[in-house]
Design an enzyme around this catalytic site. Structure first.
Site, PDB file in Angstrom:
ATOM      1  N   ASP A  55       0.663  11.141  -0.201  1.00  0.00           N
ATOM      2  CA  ASP A  55      -0.636  11.188   0.492  1.00  0.00           C
ATOM      3  C   ASP A  55      -1.617  12.153  -0.173  1.00  0.00           C
ATOM      4  OD1 ASP A  55       0.203   9.331   2.309  1.00  0.00           O
ATOM      5  OD2 ASP A  55       0.799  10.791   3.830  1.00  0.00           O
ATOM      6  N   LYS A  97      -2.025   1.655   0.886  1.00  0.00           N
ATOM      7  CA  LYS A  97      -2.277   2.625   1.970  1.00  0.00           C
ATOM      8  C   LYS A  97      -3.477   2.134   2.793  1.00  0.00           C
ATOM      9  CE  LYS A  97       1.089   5.370   1.034  1.00  0.00           C
ATOM     10  NZ  LYS A  97       2.221   5.452   1.961  1.00  0.00           N
ATOM     11  N   ARG A 113       6.444  11.236  15.617  1.00  0.00           N
ATOM     12  CA  ARG A 113       7.875  11.155  15.930  1.00  0.00           C
ATOM     13  C   ARG A 113       8.214  11.892  17.215  1.00  0.00           C
ATOM     14  NH1 ARG A 113       6.922  10.265  10.681  1.00  0.00           N
ATOM     15  NH2 ARG A 113       8.487   9.242   9.367  1.00  0.00           N
ATOM     16  N   GLN A 160       8.506   5.410   6.416  1.00  0.00           N
ATOM     17  CA  GLN A 160       8.204   4.553   7.564  1.00  0.00           C
ATOM     18  C   GLN A 160       9.239   3.441   7.682  1.00  0.00           C
ATOM     19  OE1 GLN A 160       4.138   3.324   7.023  1.00  0.00           O
ATOM     20  NE2 GLN A 160       3.332   5.349   7.504  1.00  0.00           N
TER      21      GLN A 160
HETATM   22  C1  S3P Z   1       4.514   8.558   6.642  1.00  0.00           C
HETATM   23  C2  S3P Z   1       5.076   8.060   5.496  1.00  0.00           C
HETATM   24  C3  S3P Z   1       4.300   7.729   4.296  1.00  0.00           C
HETATM   25  C4  S3P Z   1       2.914   8.346   4.324  1.00  0.00           C
HETATM   26  C5  S3P Z   1       2.247   8.176   5.655  1.00  0.00           C
HETATM   27  C6  S3P Z   1       3.074   8.835   6.744  1.00  0.00           C
HETATM   28  C7  S3P Z   1       5.392   8.841   7.798  1.00  0.00           C
HETATM   29  O1  S3P Z   1       4.168   6.325   4.210  1.00  0.00           O
HETATM   30  O2  S3P Z   1       2.107   7.787   3.316  1.00  0.00           O
HETATM   31  O3  S3P Z   1       0.962   8.758   5.654  1.00  0.00           O
HETATM   32  O4  S3P Z   1       4.970   9.581   8.704  1.00  0.00           O
HETATM   33  O5  S3P Z   1       6.526   8.347   7.796  1.00  0.00           O
HETATM   34  P1  S3P Z   1       5.316   5.413   3.545  1.00  0.00           P
HETATM   35  O6  S3P Z   1       6.529   5.540   4.339  1.00  0.00           O
HETATM   36  O7  S3P Z   1       4.770   4.014   3.584  1.00  0.00           O
HETATM   37  O8  S3P Z   1       5.461   5.920   2.147  1.00  0.00           O
END
Ligand code: S3P
Length: 429
Positions: free
Chosen positions: A314, A341, A25, A169
């Site tokens: 995670d 994942k 980000r 995400q």
């Molecule tokens: C993340 C969100 C998670 C996580 C990924 C990183 C992020 O995924 O599993 O490793 O940085 O926004 P999801 O948004 O699909 O749950």
């Protein structure tokens, strides 16, 4: 491939690598903000380098200075529309975060682009971002709702959107797309997920309001900010479980981000009986940070489900490792997201347990581990997934026999120094 043996000790003090989510980000947002920024402690994991790779392809002005275990970045940007049409297809490697967050930016950008990744990434579900982006007016072609994603320049409008999965995400994708849209979006999440995008945007002066599960974001320019990326609790998680299950476990992890939407792992392990002390709390880059001390503990099995799942999504593979040695069963439910994942992590961990003769029951949305078991060692596959490789590695610390992990290099996706750090902590420090 790596061969690992159990160790007589597991102790020491360690600075864990920089947070992957915050690193992504920091580069993405500063590349579409107004002004100059300096990012300290940017992750040197492959996923975060994929983000820098695509941003450079999009003409972002990023200067990269290698440091011992991270990068320092200098970024200069002229705002939301400063990226330019890439000369070739954008390649996001193994990184779902790069793909889904960048898609929000590509959707409003004033040019056409194509975004894809490796085989794993190209088979992960993208309908979850394609649907809301199309509702906003984006013109996107996909391969059966998977990457490659092809974006045609389009004008976006804000939307009112009820997300059906608690995904940071997806939420971040819609938020970023709205920055370049003509009107505001209101996003509702079924449960809270990590809020690093929202925190960073608040510091950057965005018009964003958060009311428990509802986020209202207005379009508009944002201002560059300097960011020092704290350590990653998802990487710290491996050492926390290692110290708990190793009879001589005794470690201190420094500078770990303890954002309450990421600390489900701590809540669960403390509930299981883990002796975990969180101290030296402070704020870094609008995120809570602390040091964490962990000593060997007898663990008890518990039930893990509901709203805590997105806060430890995670970390489930490494929680499964802790559950194997715990007294009594651990039941994990509501975790079907694990199936989409980098690999199907429920299946991958069940395969590891099966090869180790450890009693378990696999469900569609979770797993039960019966507990009171030992690790036998053996020859295992990482399924080309960094977190599976590192979780199996932790089991080796207390395994009777040698543990072989195939495709172990994949750990570098999030944790380049993992194998070196493992050897350091195995020494009698
Ligand atoms: C993340 C969100 C998670 C996580 C990924 C990183 C992020 O995924 O599993 O490793 O940085 O926004 P999801 O948004 O699909 O749950």
């Amino acid at each position: 491939m790596i061969k690992l043996f159990s160790s007589l000790s597991f102790s020491g003090e360690l600075e864990v690598p920089s947070d992957k989510s915050i690193s992504h980000r920091s580069a993405l947002l500063n590349s579409i903000a107004n002004g100059k920024s300096k990012i300290l402690n940017y992750s040197n994991g492959e996923d975060c380098l994929s983000t820098l790779g695509v941003l450079k392809e999009l003409g972002a002005n990023i200067n990269l200075i290698p440091k011992e275990n991270s990068y320092e970045l200098d970024i200069e940007s002229k705002g939301l529309n400063s990226l330019i049409e890439p000369k070739k297809d954008l390649y996001a490697g193994n990184s779902g975060t790069t793909t889904r967050l960048l898609s929000g930016i590509l959707a409003f950008s004033n040019f056409n682009s194509v975004l894809s990744g490796d085989n794993s990434l190209n088979s992960r579900p993208m309908k979850r971002i394609i649907d809301p982006l199309r509702m906003m007016g984006a013109e996107i072609k996909s391969n059966n709702d998977c990457a490659p994603l092809e974006f045609r320049k389009s004008n976006l409008n804000g939307i009112k959107y009820n997300m059906d999965v608690a995904s940071a995400q997806v939420k971040s994708c819609i938020i970023l797309a709205t920055l370049g849209a003509n009107s505001k979006s209101i996003i509702t999440q079924p449960a809270l997920s990590r809020d690093h995008t929202e925190r960073m945007l608040i510091s950057m002066g965005a018009d964003i309001k958060i009311d428990t599960n509802e986020i209202t974001i207005s379009p508009g320019e944002i201002n560059s900010i300097d960011i020092e990326v704290p350590g990653d609790i998802s990487s710290a998680a491996f050492w926390i479980v290692a110290a708990l299950i190793h009879p001589k476990g005794n470690i201190v992890l420094k500078n770990v981000c303890i954002n309450p939407l990421r600390t489900g792992i701590l809540d669960v392990l403390i509930k299981m009986g883990g002796r975990i002390e969180i101290f030296n709390k402070r704020d870094v880059a609008n995120e809570p940070v602390a040091d964490i001390k962990v000593v060997h503990s007898e663990l008890n099995g518990i039930q893990i489900d509901g709203d805590i799942i997105p806060k430890l999504i995670d970390e489930i593979p490494i929680i499964i490792i802790a559950s194997v040695v715990a007294k009594g069963p651990t039941i994990i439910k509501d975790a079907s997201e694990l199936r989409v994942k980098e690999t199907d992590r429920l299946f991958a961990m069940a395969e590891f347990l099966k090869s180790s003769n450890i009693k378990h029951n696999l469900f569609n949305d979770g797993i039960e581990i019966l507990g009171d078991s030992d690790f036998s060692g053996g020859n295992f596959d990482s399924f080309n997934d960094h977190r599976i490789a590192m979780s199996i590695a932790i089991s080796s610390l207390i395994s009777d026999q040698e543990t072989i992990i195939n495709n172990s290099d994949v750990a570098a996706v999030s944790y380049k120094q993992f194998w070196d750090h493992l050897e350091i902590l195995k020494l009698d420090n």
